[in-house]
Design an enzyme around this catalytic site. Structure first.
Site, PDB file in Angstrom:
ATOM      1  N   PHE A 149       0.811  -1.229   0.000  1.00  0.00           N
ATOM      2  CA  PHE A 149       0.000   0.000   0.000  1.00  0.00           C
ATOM      3  C   PHE A 149       0.842   1.275   0.000  1.00  0.00           C
ATOM      4  CE2 PHE A 149       0.830  -0.179   4.603  1.00  0.00           C
ATOM      5  CZ  PHE A 149       1.079   1.164   4.867  1.00  0.00           C
ATOM      6  N   LYS A 173      -1.169  -7.314  -9.150  1.00  0.00           N
ATOM      7  CA  LYS A 173      -2.129  -7.414  -8.036  1.00  0.00           C
ATOM      8  C   LYS A 173      -1.731  -6.310  -7.062  1.00  0.00           C
ATOM      9  CE  LYS A 173      -2.991  -8.529  -4.280  1.00  0.00           C
ATOM     10  NZ  LYS A 173      -3.422  -7.537  -3.256  1.00  0.00           N
ATOM     11  N   GLU A 176      -4.966  -4.048  -1.979  1.00  0.00           N
ATOM     12  CA  GLU A 176      -6.415  -3.791  -1.981  1.00  0.00           C
ATOM     13  C   GLU A 176      -6.738  -2.488  -1.247  1.00  0.00           C
ATOM     14  OE1 GLU A 176      -4.649  -5.963  -0.400  1.00  0.00           O
ATOM     15  OE2 GLU A 176      -5.737  -7.059   1.147  1.00  0.00           O
ATOM     16  N   SER A 226       5.216  -6.972   3.401  1.00  0.00           N
ATOM     17  CA  SER A 226       5.784  -7.325   4.709  1.00  0.00           C
ATOM     18  C   SER A 226       6.579  -8.628   4.626  1.00  0.00           C
ATOM     19  CB  SER A 226       4.653  -7.481   5.719  1.00  0.00           C
ATOM     20  OG  SER A 226       3.811  -8.546   5.303  1.00  0.00           O
ATOM     21  N   CYS A 281       9.760   1.570   3.460  1.00  0.00           N
ATOM     22  CA  CYS A 281      10.648   0.464   3.848  1.00  0.00           C
ATOM     23  C   CYS A 281      12.077   0.981   4.005  1.00  0.00           C
ATOM     24  CB  CYS A 281      10.591  -0.639   2.815  1.00  0.00           C
ATOM     25  SG  CYS A 281      11.198  -0.115   1.221  1.00  0.00           S
ATOM     26  N   GLU A 375       9.181  -3.838  13.061  1.00  0.00           N
ATOM     27  CA  GLU A 375       8.873  -2.742  12.128  1.00  0.00           C
ATOM     28  C   GLU A 375       7.631  -2.000  12.627  1.00  0.00           C
ATOM     29  OE1 GLU A 375       7.691  -3.878   8.094  1.00  0.00           O
ATOM     30  OE2 GLU A 375       8.750  -2.103   7.357  1.00  0.00           O
TER      31      GLU A 375
HETATM   32  P1  NAD Z   1       1.457  -6.650   3.138  1.00  0.00           P
HETATM   33  O1  NAD Z   1       2.488  -7.714   3.218  1.00  0.00           O
HETATM   34  O2  NAD Z   1       0.351  -6.661   4.133  1.00  0.00           O
HETATM   35  O3  NAD Z   1       0.734  -6.695   1.702  1.00  0.00           O
HETATM   36  C1  NAD Z   1       1.480  -6.752   0.507  1.00  0.00           C
HETATM   37  C2  NAD Z   1       0.670  -7.483  -0.540  1.00  0.00           C
HETATM   38  O4  NAD Z   1       0.421  -8.828  -0.090  1.00  0.00           O
HETATM   39  C3  NAD Z   1      -0.692  -6.855  -0.797  1.00  0.00           C
HETATM   40  O5  NAD Z   1      -0.923  -6.842  -2.186  1.00  0.00           O
HETATM   41  C4  NAD Z   1      -1.661  -7.755  -0.050  1.00  0.00           C
HETATM   42  O6  NAD Z   1      -2.918  -7.832  -0.655  1.00  0.00           O
HETATM   43  C5  NAD Z   1      -0.976  -9.108  -0.096  1.00  0.00           C
HETATM   44  N1  NAD Z   1      -1.270  -9.951   1.090  1.00  0.00           N
HETATM   45  C6  NAD Z   1      -1.499  -9.528   2.353  1.00  0.00           C
HETATM   46  N2  NAD Z   1      -1.667 -10.592   3.172  1.00  0.00           N
HETATM   47  C7  NAD Z   1      -1.511 -11.693   2.415  1.00  0.00           C
HETATM   48  C8  NAD Z   1      -1.548 -13.103   2.692  1.00  0.00           C
HETATM   49  N3  NAD Z   1      -1.796 -13.572   3.908  1.00  0.00           N
HETATM   50  N4  NAD Z   1      -1.321 -13.951   1.675  1.00  0.00           N
HETATM   51  C9  NAD Z   1      -1.080 -13.499   0.431  1.00  0.00           C
HETATM   52  N5  NAD Z   1      -1.042 -12.181   0.121  1.00  0.00           N
HETATM   53  C10 NAD Z   1      -1.265 -11.291   1.088  1.00  0.00           C
HETATM   54  O7  NAD Z   1       2.223  -5.249   3.136  1.00  0.00           O
HETATM   55  P2  NAD Z   1       1.607  -3.783   3.189  1.00  0.00           P
HETATM   56  O8  NAD Z   1       1.057  -3.563   4.562  1.00  0.00           O
HETATM   57  O9  NAD Z   1       0.734  -3.538   2.019  1.00  0.00           O
HETATM   58  O10 NAD Z   1       2.934  -2.914   2.975  1.00  0.00           O
HETATM   59  C11 NAD Z   1       3.792  -2.566   4.011  1.00  0.00           C
HETATM   60  C12 NAD Z   1       4.968  -3.510   4.086  1.00  0.00           C
HETATM   61  O11 NAD Z   1       5.655  -3.533   2.842  1.00  0.00           O
HETATM   62  C13 NAD Z   1       6.006  -3.068   5.106  1.00  0.00           C
HETATM   63  O12 NAD Z   1       6.451  -4.197   5.794  1.00  0.00           O
HETATM   64  C14 NAD Z   1       7.114  -2.485   4.252  1.00  0.00           C
HETATM   65  O13 NAD Z   1       8.392  -2.505   4.832  1.00  0.00           O
HETATM   66  C15 NAD Z   1       7.046  -3.373   3.072  1.00  0.00           C
HETATM   67  N6  NAD Z   1       7.696  -2.777   1.908  1.00  0.00           N
HETATM   68  C16 NAD Z   1       8.896  -3.269   1.556  1.00  0.00           C
HETATM   69  C17 NAD Z   1       9.582  -2.713   0.487  1.00  0.00           C
HETATM   70  C18 NAD Z   1      10.933  -3.228   0.102  1.00  0.00           C
HETATM   71  O14 NAD Z   1      11.445  -2.781  -0.902  1.00  0.00           O
HETATM   72  N7  NAD Z   1      11.562  -4.120   0.843  1.00  0.00           N
HETATM   73  C19 NAD Z   1       9.001  -1.663  -0.234  1.00  0.00           C
HETATM   74  C20 NAD Z   1       7.739  -1.196   0.141  1.00  0.00           C
HETATM   75  C21 NAD Z   1       7.091  -1.775   1.220  1.00  0.00           C
END
Ligand code: NAD
Length: 484
Positions: A149, A173, A176, A226, A281, A375
């Site tokens: 997000f 994808k 959401e 994450s 991140c 985090e």
């Molecule tokens: P998230 O892991 O909750 O969601 C990321 C994606 O995974 C979304 O599209 C979501 O729909 C999907 N998702 C969520 N739960 C899932 C599950 N149980 N099974 C399958 N898919 C699932 O992350 P977020 O809250 O959207 O974003 C924040 C996180 O992203 C933070 O931890 C941040 O550090 C990380 N991030 C990392 C980088 C990097 O380059 N390392 C860059 C941007 C964000």
């Protein structure tokens, strides 16, 4: 609702989905602005079919031809930059300027993709007399990109231009929580002349991600989000024999030495911890204060107090995120840490329903506290004290993550020493957010990344392509033998 119900984009057209609907809120004021379908495996099936049918013609074009779409896409990103930045701000909660920074980065990422013909010419060598070996870079087929997000415009563009310019067909994808920017990007790609079916968007959550990991028609999956989900996706996608590159969460340490420039350090650390409301991140999450740096800490607090929620600080993504962030602060305080600047309970006049957390600086955090290792993903700086540089490096090294680390000092020797010892993929020297600009690539270490290579830049070329080696002999008269 300010925006119509979000649809999927399949084969170049809006497509309705079977799943339930999820409300989309503007985090700055809590207003419902749209709703998004939580698609099912059948929408993934339709997208894979469309992408699979479109792929052969797209792959058969020369790369010089394919990048023409991205020259035009770049111009459209520039033309609509204000609207795109505004849309990011509305669905994510960050400020307009931060939204604009994303769009500018997307332009830079697209410019890199436009240079790909120069980077993938292939190799040729006469390996025996009269025998030539040639290597060619070929696309994989249908690939998927799953995004978080926090950067609704930029993170999709980490993968879209490179993967598609290299000849693949993609299914995106998006998160959401922020689906609107992704749909706008699909429209711009279509306007830039991308053929139908080469870029598809399937909205939803876990069910869509699992269907992507399982589908035999998809050859590679990139994921940003994450660490918990990155691990799930990496394991599931590779178990289905796909390539996977999964970027996870972060806990970035900024090591501040006593000789650091007070003004520069304070402004960099404060901007790093508070930019995008700490939802980066690459955000400074922990500062390791080495020796007496009290003057710098004082200046950081002064800078932090100048940051005003709703003005130069955006909202966090949801009320749940706000509660989580405030809980970390309260728990650290209860465990003995000292809250120097307290952002809890922030309210913005006229936007009372927005999800705001003010900038927060907490001193005397100890490594055992949860806030020191987990985090937080909010505008919160945890300061951990260390008597020595080696002690600070030990604290940094003990993190499971390894996205970024930075050192603040006027000594080239100390900067080099810390840069060498830090266990992270991206290091800053007197820079709080050390995002490598193109052509350098983006990617962390340890539990901040699973898979091989980085997600942007030249490093991503190997991920989105496979190599073919062709060995050729034409002249029978040459009577070459294989090792001649
Ligand atoms: P998230 O892991 O909750 O969601 C990321 C994606 O995974 C979304 O599209 C979501 O729909 C999907 N998702 C969520 N739960 C899932 C599950 N149980 N099974 C399958 N898919 C699932 O992350 P977020 O809250 O959207 O974003 C924040 C996180 O992203 C933070 O931890 C941040 O550090 C990380 N991030 C990392 C980088 C990097 O380059 N390392 C860059 C941007 C964000």
């Amino acid at each position: 609702m300010k925006y119509p119900t979000v649809t999927n984009i399949i084969n170049g057209h809006p497509a309705a989905a079977n799943g339930a609907m999820l409300d989309i809120f503007n985090p700055q004021n809590g207003d419902k602005i749209s709703e998004v379908p939580l698609s099912t495996a059948s929408e993934v099936e339709a997208a894979v079919k469309a992408a699979g049918e479109a792929f052969p013609d797209w792959a058969a074009r020369t790369i010089k031809d394919r990048v023409q779409v991205f020259f035009r896409y770049r111009s459209l990103l520039e033309k609509y930059a204000d609207d795109l930045a505004n849309l990011v701000s509305e669905e994510n909660g960050k400020t307009f300027d931060e939204g604009m920074a994303e769009v500018l980065k997307s332009i830079e990422l697209t410019e890199f993709a436009c240079s790909l013909p120069q980077l993938v010419p292939g190799d040729v060598q006469e390996v025996s007399r009269g025998v030539e070996c040639r290597s060619e870079v070929r696309p994989l087929g249908v690939v998927a990109s799953i995004t978080p997000f926090n950067f609704p415009n930029m993170v999709p563009n980490w993968t879209i231009p490179n993967a598609i310019a290299l000849g693949n067909a993609m299914i995106l994808k998006p998160s959401e929580q922020v689906p609107l920017s992704a749909i706008r990007l699909a429209e711009l790609l279509a306007d830039a002349g991308l053929p139908d079916g080469i870029f598809n968007v399937v909205n939803g959550g876990q069910e869509v991600v699992e269907a992507i990991c399982d589908h035999p028609g998809i050859t590679a999956v990139s994921f940003v989000g994450s660490t918990r989900v990155a691990k799930l996706v990496y394991v599931r996608a590779t178990a289905h024999f796909k390539r996977a590159l999964c970027l996870g969460g972060a806990k970035n340490h900024l090591i501040v030495l006593p000789d650091a420039n007070v003004e520069m350090t304070a402004s960099n650390v404060t901007a790093s911890m508070s930019g995008c409301a700490g939802q980066r991140c690459m955000a400074a999450s922990a500062m390791v204060a080495v020796g007496d740096v009290d003057a710098i800490i004082e200046k950081i607090c002064e800078e932090a107090r100048k940051i005003e929620p709703g003005k130069n600080l955006g909202a966090v993504i949801s009320s749940a995120a706000r509660e989580r962030i405030e809980k970390y602060i309260t728990e650290a305080e209860a465990a003995g840490a000292k809250v120097l600047v307290d952002g809890r309970g922030a309210v913005v006049e006229g936007k009372e329903n927005g999800y705001y957390v003010g900038p927060t600086v907490i001193d005397h955090v100890t490594p055992e506290m949860k806030i020191a290792s987990e985090e937080v993903f909010g505008p919160v700086l945890a300061i951990i004290r260390s008597d020595t540089v080696d002690g600070a490096i030990e604290i940094e090294n003990s993190s499971n993550y390894g996205n970024a680390a930075a050192v603040f000092t006027q000594s080239g020797g100390m900067a080099r020493y810390v840069a060498e010892k830090a266990s992270a993929g991206m290091i800053g020297v007197n820079i709080g957010v050390p995002v490598p600009r193109e052509p350098f690539s983006f990617g962390g270490w340890n539990e901040s990344r699973f898979g091989v290579g980085d997600i942007t830049g030249a490093s991503s070329i190997g991920f989105w392509t496979k190599m073919k080696k062709i060995t050729v002999k034409w002249n029978p008269a040459a009577r070459t033998n294989w090792m001649s």
